[in-house]
Design a protein around this motif. Sequence first.
Motif, PDB file in Angstrom:
ATOM      1  N   ALA A 180       0.848  -1.185   0.000  1.00 56.32           N
ATOM      2  CA  ALA A 180       0.000   0.000   0.000  1.00 56.32           C
ATOM      3  C   ALA A 180       0.887   1.241   0.000  1.00 56.32           C
ATOM      4  CB  ALA A 180      -0.891  -0.006   1.233  1.00 56.32           C
ATOM      5  N   SER A 181       0.344   2.361  -0.508  1.00 60.68           N
ATOM      6  CA  SER A 181       1.132   3.584  -0.489  1.00 60.68           C
ATOM      7  C   SER A 181       1.228   4.134   0.932  1.00 60.68           C
ATOM      8  CB  SER A 181       0.548   4.616  -1.445  1.00 60.68           C
ATOM      9  OG  SER A 181      -0.765   4.950  -1.053  1.00 60.68           O
ATOM     10  N   GLU A 215      -6.188   9.080   4.542  1.00 58.38           N
ATOM     11  CA  GLU A 215      -6.411   8.456   3.235  1.00 58.38           C
ATOM     12  C   GLU A 215      -5.485   7.254   3.030  1.00 58.38           C
ATOM     13  OE1 GLU A 215      -6.244  11.544   0.267  1.00 58.38           O
ATOM     14  OE2 GLU A 215      -8.007  12.548   1.098  1.00 58.38           O
ATOM     15  N   ASP A 270      -4.349   3.373   2.721  1.00 59.48           N
ATOM     16  CA  ASP A 270      -4.943   2.257   1.994  1.00 59.48           C
ATOM     17  C   ASP A 270      -5.267   1.071   2.885  1.00 59.48           C
ATOM     18  OD1 ASP A 270      -4.523   3.564  -0.543  1.00 59.48           O
ATOM     19  OD2 ASP A 270      -2.403   3.029  -0.319  1.00 59.48           O
ATOM     20  N   GLN A 271      -4.428   0.847   3.896  1.00 61.53           N
ATOM     21  CA  GLN A 271      -4.560  -0.356   4.709  1.00 61.53           C
ATOM     22  C   GLN A 271      -4.388  -0.032   6.182  1.00 61.53           C
ATOM     23  OE1 GLN A 271      -1.581  -3.114   3.267  1.00 61.53           O
ATOM     24  NE2 GLN A 271      -3.071  -4.110   1.940  1.00 61.53           N
ATOM     25  N   ARG A 311      -9.786  -3.684   4.731  1.00 60.41           N
ATOM     26  CA  ARG A 311      -8.511  -3.011   4.506  1.00 60.41           C
ATOM     27  C   ARG A 311      -7.395  -3.496   5.435  1.00 60.41           C
ATOM     28  NH1 ARG A 311     -10.648   3.089   4.126  1.00 60.41           N
ATOM     29  NH2 ARG A 311      -8.454   3.562   3.725  1.00 60.41           N
TER      30      ARG A 311
END
Length: 159
Positions: free
Chosen positions: A13-14, A105, A107-108, A132
């Motif tokens: 994830a980012s 924000e 991702d996970q 997530r």
Amino acid sequence: MRSRTSPSSARRASSAVVVAADSAIARLFLAKNGEEQWTEIDDLTNPSAHADEHELVADASGRRGASTTQSGNSAYGGGSMKAHRVEDFAADVCRRVAASLRETEADQVHLIAEPQFLGLLRQRLDADVRKRVGAEVGKNLTRHSPEQIRAALPDDVVH
């Protein structure tokens, strides 16, 4: 210690919210892919986790001399007030994780928690957050450094 990664976590994830928690403390970090330093974004405490049961019961004993813990008239299904407060804390942590995912924000989310508390977190995560979850580690690392917490995550999700 066993850790679990979900199939969706095969890609990095980012960014991710990393939670290190037990029944008394929860620390939330933001881990951005490619950045060495994690940012601690929140810490929550449950002061009742170390309190004695009798300190948590507000009412005095009944007319017949039975204490509130002996009377069997618990409003929480017969469980202890301390256990109830730990469950409330798990729910608070889950609400804060959901808010952190929205705010950052990310991702996970990666959960690293004392095994019994990890089970409570799993039960209380809402469906959107549960989807997530990238990794779960049943270990208590709340008082460890971010580097030690990072080392506990599986290699495929380390940021």
